[in-house]
Design a protein around this motif. Structure first.
Motif, PDB file in Angstrom:
ATOM      1  N   HIS A 277       0.841  -1.202   0.000  1.00  0.00           N
ATOM      2  CA  HIS A 277       0.000   0.000   0.000  1.00  0.00           C
ATOM      3  C   HIS A 277       0.883   1.263   0.000  1.00  0.00           C
ATOM      4  O   HIS A 277       0.658   2.187  -0.788  1.00  0.00           O
ATOM      5  CB  HIS A 277      -0.925  -0.032   1.227  1.00  0.00           C
ATOM      6  N   GLU A 278       1.899   1.271   0.871  1.00  0.00           N
ATOM      7  CA  GLU A 278       2.803   2.436   0.921  1.00  0.00           C
ATOM      8  C   GLU A 278       3.540   2.608  -0.399  1.00  0.00           C
ATOM      9  O   GLU A 278       3.722   3.727  -0.890  1.00  0.00           O
ATOM     10  CB  GLU A 278       3.804   2.292   2.076  1.00  0.00           C
ATOM     11  N   LEU A 279       3.987   1.481  -0.979  1.00  0.00           N
ATOM     12  CA  LEU A 279       4.643   1.520  -2.294  1.00  0.00           C
ATOM     13  C   LEU A 279       3.706   2.096  -3.341  1.00  0.00           C
ATOM     14  O   LEU A 279       4.127   2.825  -4.245  1.00  0.00           O
ATOM     15  CB  LEU A 279       5.014   0.097  -2.729  1.00  0.00           C
ATOM     16  N   GLY A 280       2.421   1.756  -3.212  1.00  0.00           N
ATOM     17  CA  GLY A 280       1.412   2.276  -4.136  1.00  0.00           C
ATOM     18  C   GLY A 280       1.399   3.796  -4.118  1.00  0.00           C
ATOM     19  O   GLY A 280       1.377   4.430  -5.175  1.00  0.00           O
ATOM     20  N   HIS A 281       1.460   4.380  -2.906  1.00  0.00           N
ATOM     21  CA  HIS A 281       1.507   5.842  -2.819  1.00  0.00           C
ATOM     22  C   HIS A 281       2.694   6.381  -3.609  1.00  0.00           C
ATOM     23  O   HIS A 281       2.607   7.393  -4.289  1.00  0.00           O
ATOM     24  CB  HIS A 281       1.670   6.289  -1.360  1.00  0.00           C
ATOM     25  N   TYR A 282       3.798   5.675  -3.477  1.00  0.00           N
ATOM     26  CA  TYR A 282       5.002   6.151  -4.147  1.00  0.00           C
ATOM     27  C   TYR A 282       4.892   5.981  -5.664  1.00  0.00           C
ATOM     28  O   TYR A 282       5.123   6.910  -6.424  1.00  0.00           O
ATOM     29  CB  TYR A 282       6.218   5.386  -3.601  1.00  0.00           C
ATOM     30  N   LYS A 283       4.475   4.772  -6.069  1.00  0.00           N
ATOM     31  CA  LYS A 283       4.426   4.455  -7.502  1.00  0.00           C
ATOM     32  C   LYS A 283       3.380   5.283  -8.252  1.00  0.00           C
ATOM     33  O   LYS A 283       3.535   5.577  -9.428  1.00  0.00           O
ATOM     34  CB  LYS A 283       4.126   2.957  -7.695  1.00  0.00           C
ATOM     35  N   MET A 284       2.292   5.622  -7.566  1.00  0.00           N
ATOM     36  CA  MET A 284       1.250   6.412  -8.229  1.00  0.00           C
ATOM     37  C   MET A 284       1.538   7.910  -8.078  1.00  0.00           C
ATOM     38  O   MET A 284       0.670   8.734  -8.323  1.00  0.00           O
ATOM     39  CB  MET A 284      -0.135   6.103  -7.668  1.00  0.00           C
ATOM     40  N   LYS A 285       2.756   8.225  -7.623  1.00  0.00           N
ATOM     41  CA  LYS A 285       3.231   9.614  -7.511  1.00  0.00           C
ATOM     42  C   LYS A 285       2.394  10.469  -6.556  1.00  0.00           C
ATOM     43  O   LYS A 285       2.305  11.685  -6.710  1.00  0.00           O
ATOM     44  CB  LYS A 285       3.281  10.285  -8.901  1.00  0.00           C
ATOM     45  N   HIS A 286       1.782   9.838  -5.559  1.00  0.00           N
ATOM     46  CA  HIS A 286       0.983  10.619  -4.606  1.00  0.00           C
ATOM     47  C   HIS A 286       1.848  11.568  -3.801  1.00  0.00           C
ATOM     48  O   HIS A 286       1.442  12.677  -3.486  1.00  0.00           O
ATOM     49  CB  HIS A 286       0.256   9.684  -3.636  1.00  0.00           C
ATOM     50  N   ILE A 287       3.046  11.077  -3.445  1.00  0.00           N
ATOM     51  CA  ILE A 287       3.922  11.887  -2.603  1.00  0.00           C
ATOM     52  C   ILE A 287       4.373  13.121  -3.389  1.00  0.00           C
ATOM     53  O   ILE A 287       4.297  14.254  -2.898  1.00  0.00           O
ATOM     54  CB  ILE A 287       5.116  11.042  -2.100  1.00  0.00           C
ATOM     55  N   ALA A 288       4.778  12.908  -4.654  1.00  0.00           N
ATOM     56  CA  ALA A 288       5.217  14.030  -5.493  1.00  0.00           C
ATOM     57  C   ALA A 288       4.062  15.006  -5.731  1.00  0.00           C
ATOM     58  O   ALA A 288       4.235  16.228  -5.651  1.00  0.00           O
ATOM     59  CB  ALA A 288       5.755  13.499  -6.819  1.00  0.00           C
ATOM     60  N   LYS A 289       2.867  14.463  -5.994  1.00  0.00           N
ATOM     61  CA  LYS A 289       1.710  15.339  -6.251  1.00  0.00           C
ATOM     62  C   LYS A 289       1.373  16.176  -5.027  1.00  0.00           C
ATOM     63  O   LYS A 289       1.081  17.366  -5.136  1.00  0.00           O
ATOM     64  CB  LYS A 289       0.479  14.497  -6.619  1.00  0.00           C
ATOM     65  N   THR A 290       1.396  15.539  -3.843  1.00  0.00           N
ATOM     66  CA  THR A 290       1.090  16.273  -2.619  1.00  0.00           C
ATOM     67  C   THR A 290       2.114  17.379  -2.387  1.00  0.00           C
ATOM     68  O   THR A 290       1.762  18.500  -1.995  1.00  0.00           O
ATOM     69  CB  THR A 290       1.044  15.300  -1.425  1.00  0.00           C
ATOM     70  N   LEU A 291       3.391  17.070  -2.651  1.00  0.00           N
ATOM     71  CA  LEU A 291       4.432  18.093  -2.486  1.00  0.00           C
ATOM     72  C   LEU A 291       4.210  19.257  -3.448  1.00  0.00           C
ATOM     73  O   LEU A 291       4.355  20.420  -3.078  1.00  0.00           O
ATOM     74  CB  LEU A 291       5.822  17.487  -2.713  1.00  0.00           C
ATOM     75  N   LEU A 292       3.815  18.949  -4.688  1.00  0.00           N
ATOM     76  CA  LEU A 292       3.562  20.009  -5.672  1.00  0.00           C
ATOM     77  C   LEU A 292       2.381  20.882  -5.248  1.00  0.00           C
ATOM     78  O   LEU A 292       2.443  22.110  -5.362  1.00  0.00           O
ATOM     79  CB  LEU A 292       3.273  19.398  -7.047  1.00  0.00           C
ATOM     80  N   TRP A 293       1.306  20.233  -4.762  1.00  0.00           N
ATOM     81  CA  TRP A 293       0.149  21.009  -4.301  1.00  0.00           C
ATOM     82  C   TRP A 293       0.525  21.912  -3.139  1.00  0.00           C
ATOM     83  O   TRP A 293       0.093  23.059  -3.069  1.00  0.00           O
ATOM     84  CB  TRP A 293      -0.996  20.080  -3.872  1.00  0.00           C
ATOM     85  N   SER A 294       1.335  21.375  -2.216  1.00  0.00           N
ATOM     86  CA  SER A 294       1.678  22.206  -1.056  1.00  0.00           C
ATOM     87  C   SER A 294       2.602  23.339  -1.492  1.00  0.00           C
ATOM     88  O   SER A 294       2.527  24.451  -0.944  1.00  0.00           O
ATOM     89  CB  SER A 294       2.238  21.363   0.084  1.00  0.00           C
ATOM     90  N   ALA A 295       3.453  23.098  -2.499  1.00  0.00           N
ATOM     91  CA  ALA A 295       4.299  24.180  -3.014  1.00  0.00           C
ATOM     92  C   ALA A 295       3.427  25.257  -3.653  1.00  0.00           C
ATOM     93  O   ALA A 295       3.641  26.461  -3.442  1.00  0.00           O
ATOM     94  CB  ALA A 295       5.302  23.638  -4.029  1.00  0.00           C
ATOM     95  N   ALA A 296       2.410  24.845  -4.412  1.00  0.00           N
ATOM     96  CA  ALA A 296       1.512  25.819  -5.045  1.00  0.00           C
ATOM     97  C   ALA A 296       0.749  26.604  -3.985  1.00  0.00           C
ATOM     98  O   ALA A 296       0.603  27.826  -4.078  1.00  0.00           O
ATOM     99  CB  ALA A 296       0.544  25.092  -5.982  1.00  0.00           C
ATOM    100  N   ALA A 297       0.280  25.889  -2.949  1.00  0.00           N
ATOM    101  CA  ALA A 297      -0.479  26.552  -1.883  1.00  0.00           C
ATOM    102  C   ALA A 297       0.398  27.568  -1.158  1.00  0.00           C
ATOM    103  O   ALA A 297      -0.048  28.679  -0.846  1.00  0.00           O
ATOM    104  CB  ALA A 297      -1.021  25.517  -0.906  1.00  0.00           C
ATOM    105  N   SER A 298       1.667  27.214  -0.896  1.00  0.00           N
ATOM    106  CA  SER A 298       2.516  28.162  -0.173  1.00  0.00           C
ATOM    107  C   SER A 298       2.829  29.377  -1.047  1.00  0.00           C
ATOM    108  O   SER A 298       2.975  30.490  -0.524  1.00  0.00           O
ATOM    109  CB  SER A 298       3.781  27.503   0.385  1.00  0.00           C
ATOM    110  N   LEU A 299       2.881  29.190  -2.368  1.00  0.00           N
ATOM    111  CA  LEU A 299       3.101  30.345  -3.255  1.00  0.00           C
ATOM    112  C   LEU A 299       1.906  31.308  -3.188  1.00  0.00           C
ATOM    113  O   LEU A 299       2.077  32.526  -3.068  1.00  0.00           O
ATOM    114  CB  LEU A 299       3.315  29.869  -4.697  1.00  0.00           C
TER     115      LEU A 299
END
Ligand SMILES: [Zn+2]
Length: 425
Positions: A277-299
């Motif tokens: 399940h954790e690998l799934g988060h990684y493979k489906m790029k959830h971690i990268a997407k969440t980081l991008l959203w938080s970067a956009a929100a902080s901007l």
């Protein structure tokens, strides 16, 4: 906008947040209490009534605690803003040369807020968690954690704060863009330092011992083409009996960490499915997407802050009336972050929904690459061990929950298991 109008908006936002949170909390308590005497059918075979009732009592006790916690938060926010706390702290520090006046101001805000929160934090660990048998921490370990946490905050936070204050003063009209770039760089740095330098201050990490679980995990990682810097067991049982597994770091520095409490309760196939399940988060790029959203929100937030910083009503509406104080970057930053929560509170269901969608996707990945049945049985054990409620209020859950409600999640895993069994026959 006038200062008086902005004060009214702020009070309205605070009141809305307080009332909505209280209403949602009351709904949750009612839903859990209503289902307390009967284990839901889907779990009747796997979870005993006593465990179900413990989960209900624990959920209700936490809601009662949250009610007090939110009231204290409300008073602290009002105290710093409309009641003049920040203005007082700014005048106490006004004789110091810049940027140390703003550093001192930020330290006062952080330390006073932390001290007010301390009795509640103590109560949560040594009364609430202890009452339900979850707490394993001692007073000395708890105090050591606070001291270490404060030391980490100073070592990482002070250079960041000094750099931000400097950029606000010298960055010109686009200081907020420079601060944003700095903030992104800072987050990357923390992600890099966390697994090897910060986390070991608080816990011991030892390599996952050889055995069935390790063999299964290594096979799973090879099957999914995933390289990690190591598989570790963390001594989570030093503080609490709650269990979990997570990924930290990124690139070559990433690690997979299992709480020791998880490894003692789950069978090797279940550990494998949790990791899948954790690998799934990684493979489906959830971690990268969440980081991008938080970067956009902080901007967006920084652009908003840069605009607000030019508006006298922003300061005067929140309790800062002295023009010399309005010109201090530290006053602007502290005021913004103290006043922000009620204005962004109604975004919580949006992020919660986004996160739940990721959970479903990661579950599907685990069903495909490991076993849906093993993940379901692992989750049921974790619900029982963590005393998570199986009968949350749907509105409360939609608003707050980063993970889907137990019944829906287990139901989906059941249909995934049947699908893959059907596919094989
Ligand atoms: Zn997940």
């Amino acid at each position: 906008m006038t200062a008086g109008l902005f004060t009214s908006l702020f009070v309205l936002a605070l009141a809305t947040m307080f009332v909505v949170q209280r209403w949602l909390g009351a709904r949750q308590v009612a839903s859990v209490a209503r289902h307390r005497d009967r284990v839901p059918d889907a779990f009747a075979a796997s979870i005993p009534l006593t465990a179900h009732q413990k989960a209900a009592d624990y959920t209700i006790a936490r809601q009662r605690f949250a009610r007090v916690d939110r009231l204290v938060d409300l008073c602290v926010t009002l105290g710093w803003t409309l009641l003049g706390g920040l203005a007082l702290a700014a005048s106490i520090t006004s004789a110091w040369p810049a940027p140390w006046n703003d550093v001192a101001l930020t330290v006062i805000v952080a330390v006073v807020s932390a001290i007010i929160g301390l009795p509640l934090a103590w109560w949560r660990t040594f009364e609430l968690e202890a009452h339900f048998g979850f707490n394993r921490t001692t007073l000395s370990l708890w105090l050591a954690d606070i001291v270490k946490g404060a030391a980490v905050a100073v070592v990482l936070g002070l250079p960041l704060l000094l750099a931000v204050l400097w950029l606000v003063e010298h960055g010109g009209a686009y200081w907020w863009l420079f601060v944003w770039a700095l903030w992104i760089g800072f987050q990357v740095l923390v992600l890099l330092l966390y697994p090897t330098l910060i986390a070991p201050l608080f816990n011991k990490f030892s390599p996952l011992p050889a055995g069935d679980a390790r063999a299964r995990i290594e096979a799973l990682l090879a099957r999914c083409g995933f390289a990690a810097r190591g598989l570790f067991v963390m001594d989570g049982s030093r503080r609490s009996t709650h269990g979990n597994a997570y990924f930290v770091g990124f690139g070559r520095a990433r690690r997979i960490v299992f709480f020791d409490t998880l490894l003692t309760t789950l069978a090797p196939a279940e550990v494998e499915s949790v990791l899948a399940h954790e690998l799934g988060h990684y493979k489906m790029k959830h971690i990268a997407k969440t980081l991008l959203w938080s970067a956009a929100a902080s901007l967006v937030l920084l652009a908003l802050l840069a605009w607000l910083a030019q508006q006298p009503w922003f300061y005067a509406g929140l309790g800062i009336h002295d023009t010399a104080q309005m010109a201090r970057p530290g006053v602007m930053l502290n005021l913004f972050f103290l006043a922000l929560p009620p204005f962004v509170f109604l975004l919580a269901p949006v992020t919660a929904r986004y996160s739940r969608r990721h959970e479903f996707e990661a579950d599907a990945f685990a069903a495909h690459n490991a076993s849906a049945d093993a993940l379901a049985s692992a989750l049921v054990k974790m619900y029982e061990d963590n005393a998570s409620t199986l009968t949350p209020d749907p509105v409360h859950s939609a608003f707050y929950d980063s993970h889907p409600p137990a019944a829906i999640r287990i139901g989906r895993l059941g249909s995934l298991a049947r699908e893959s069994a059907g596919g094989r026959s």
